[in-house]
Design a protein around this motif. Structure first.
Motif, short mmCIF file in Angstrom:
data_model
loop_
_atom_site.label_atom_id
_atom_site.label_comp_id
_atom_site.label_asym_id
_atom_site.label_seq_id
_atom_site.Cartn_x
_atom_site.Cartn_y
_atom_site.Cartn_z
N GLY A 39 0.94 -1.10 0.15
CA GLY A 39 0.06 0.28 -0.08
C GLY A 39 0.92 0.73 0.05
N LEU A 40 1.80 1.05 0.81
CA LEU A 40 2.58 2.23 1.18
C LEU A 40 3.42 2.87 -0.64
CD1 LEU A 40 4.52 1.97 4.78
CD2 LEU A 40 2.34 3.94 3.51
N LEU A 41 3.56 1.64 -0.91
CA LEU A 41 4.67 1.48 -2.37
C LEU A 41 3.34 2.43 -3.17
CD1 LEU A 41 6.68 -2.15 -2.31
CD2 LEU A 41 7.18 0.87 -2.72
N LEU A 42 2.20 1.80 -3.40
CA LEU A 42 1.34 2.27 -4.36
C LEU A 42 0.70 3.51 -4.14
CD1 LEU A 42 -1.46 -0.36 -4.59
CD2 LEU A 42 -0.19 0.23 -6.08
N ALA A 43 1.07 4.21 -2.85
CA ALA A 43 0.67 5.60 -2.89
C ALA A 43 2.42 6.24 -3.39
CB ALA A 43 1.12 6.18 -1.35
N VAL A 54 -5.39 11.02 -4.23
CA VAL A 54 -4.93 9.24 -4.21
C VAL A 54 -4.48 8.94 -3.46
CG1 VAL A 54 -5.36 7.20 -6.04
CG2 VAL A 54 -6.47 8.98 -5.92
N ALA A 55 -2.48 9.16 -3.55
CA ALA A 55 -2.06 8.88 -2.70
C ALA A 55 -1.99 8.84 -1.64
CB ALA A 55 -0.96 8.89 -3.20
N LEU A 56 -2.47 9.99 -0.58
CA LEU A 56 -3.11 9.99 0.76
C LEU A 56 -3.73 8.72 0.71
CD1 LEU A 56 -3.54 14.23 0.57
CD2 LEU A 56 -1.78 12.84 2.34
N THR A 57 -5.23 8.50 0.75
CA THR A 57 -6.04 8.17 1.16
C THR A 57 -5.87 6.89 0.44
OG1 THR A 57 -7.84 9.47 -0.95
CG2 THR A 57 -8.26 7.39 -0.46
N GLU A 58 -4.39 6.09 -0.02
CA GLU A 58 -4.01 5.16 -0.02
C GLU A 58 -2.81 4.41 0.72
OE1 GLU A 58 -3.05 1.27 -1.19
OE2 GLU A 58 -3.68 2.76 -2.21
N GLY A 62 -5.82 3.00 3.49
CA GLY A 62 -5.05 1.27 2.08
C GLY A 62 -4.01 0.99 3.08
N SER A 63 -3.47 1.60 4.00
CA SER A 63 -1.67 0.97 4.89
C SER A 63 -1.80 1.59 6.04
CB SER A 63 -0.61 1.61 4.01
OG SER A 63 -0.27 1.17 3.01
N GLY A 64 -2.96 2.99 6.10
CA GLY A 64 -2.96 2.93 7.87
C GLY A 64 -3.96 2.36 8.44
N VAL A 65 -5.05 2.39 8.06
CA VAL A 65 -6.15 1.98 9.05
C VAL A 65 -6.74 0.13 8.63
CG1 VAL A 65 -9.25 1.87 9.32
CG2 VAL A 65 -7.21 3.66 9.09
N THR A 66 -6.10 0.07 7.56
CA THR A 66 -6.21 -1.49 7.04
C THR A 66 -5.52 -2.37 7.39
OG1 THR A 66 -7.34 -1.03 4.92
CG2 THR A 66 -7.02 -2.91 4.78
N GLY A 67 -4.46 -1.50 7.05
CA GLY A 67 -3.53 -2.46 7.44
C GLY A 67 -3.54 -2.40 9.47
N ILE A 223 -6.47 8.83 8.95
CA ILE A 223 -5.39 9.39 9.79
C ILE A 223 -5.96 9.19 11.69
CG2 ILE A 223 -3.20 11.29 11.03
CD1 ILE A 223 -2.99 12.02 7.48
N LEU A 224 -6.66 9.98 11.69
CA LEU A 224 -7.32 10.50 13.31
C LEU A 224 -7.67 9.06 13.89
CD1 LEU A 224 -8.78 13.93 13.25
CD2 LEU A 224 -6.91 13.12 13.94
#
Length: 313
Positions: A39-43, A54-58, A62-67, A223-224
């Motif tokens: 996910g971070l690489l996709l960002a 889209v990068a911020l959302t990913e 994609g990485s933060g919350v889902t991770g 993020i929050l």
């Protein structure tokens, strides 16, 4: 070949390699780590494609919350047993064929897009002055797809109600099971104490600049939410009781304010979810502030799961 082209080619190779590793990993934790790295690489890929929103959302979702969600799930499920029967060769071949079929269909759809492709962003760019916004993505989401955006938050509310409904009736109003281990982990506690205040500031800043720069309510709220989940995983706080009044208000605050302003649209600007000239930007920021609150409250509760304790315990 230029240095930028070499970087892009190397990035593509690394993304494919990490994706293959995440799929092939037999241990749950290894697969989760691979997914977060993917996910971070996709960002970074989205940044290279000039799509910072889209990068911020990913990165945030994609990485933060889902991770965090996957890490929590892996800790509860434990490692895959070595005695588990692996999928058959026929099942693997069917899954691979389906993946190639979907990827091929998407590739054909992208190649066959008309040139120039119709985009709401073009319409938003031409009417940014009317909204007072500087970010065409926010203008599309709030001014041109406002009904869609409002229903996306309603879906989150319905999702949390569905998760809560899984619990036995006697637990209704209680609290979910703790996300972390029985005793606090010193390293995780230190990490949460250091990261949470920084993440809080970054989340609010991402929301605030979203009107004119890449960012917005969903990215800031995600993020929050991730910060709150990390704090709960460190056992610095416990998941709240689902009967708490402040919690329920936080869950519905975003869509409720969105709907109220939308219902006021016919009186202010002549139609539902329309914004009066000169007041569009303040109203949009007002809506997004409550959307941030609702997203930040909803996502951690989806991770925490249904209530597992009776009220008062």
């Amino acid at each position: 070949m230029s240095l930028v082209a070499v970087f892009d080619l190397g990035l593509a190779v690394v993304v494919l390699g990490v994706a293959a590793w995440a799929i092939a990993a037999r241990e749950i934790l290894s697969a989760v780590v691979g997914f977060v790295a993917y996910g971070l690489l996709l960002a970074i890929v989205w940044v290279r494609l000039y799509a910072p929103d889209v990068a911020l959302t990913e990165a945030a979702i994609g990485s933060g919350v889902t991770g965090v969600l996957l890490v929590t799930a892996s800790s509860r499920l434990g490692r895959l047993s070595a005695s588990d029967a692996p999928p058959s060769a026929a099942l693997k071949a069917a899954a691979a064929a389906l993946a190639f079929l979907v990827a091929g269909a998407l590739a054909v759809a992208v190649v066959r897009l008309p040139d120039p492709t119709f985009s709401l962003a073009l319409q938003a760019d031409m009417n940014l002055a009317a909204t007072g916004l500087g970010n065409s993505v926010t203008a599309v989401l709030i001014a041109y797809r406002s009904f869609d955006t409002m229903l996306e938050k309603v879906v989150l509310v319905l999702a949390i109600v569905g998760v809560w409904s899984v619990a036995p009736d006697r637990f209704w109003g209680g609290a979910p099971a703790p996300l972390g281990r029985a005793g606090p982990d010193p390293a995780l506690t230190f990490f949460a104490q250091m990261l949470a205040p920084i993440g809080l500031v970054i989340g609010i800043q991402i929301f605030w600049v979203g009107a004119n720069e890449p960012g917005g309510a969903f990215q800031g709220g995600a993020i929050l939410a991730a910060m709150w989940m990390i704090v709960m995983m460190a056992r610095l706080t416990e998941p709240p009781r689902i009967g708490s009044g402040w919690l329920r208000l936080g869950l519905i605050a975003g869509p409720a304010i969105f709907l109220l302003i939308g219902l006021a649209g016919p009186f202010m600007a002549g139609s539902f979810l329309a914004f009066p000239a000169g007041f569009a930007k303040p109203l949009i920021l007002f809506i997004e502030a409550f959307m941030v609150l609702s997203i930040a409250v909803t996502l951690p509760l989806l991770v925490a799961g249904p209530p597992s304790r009776e009220p008062g315990r």
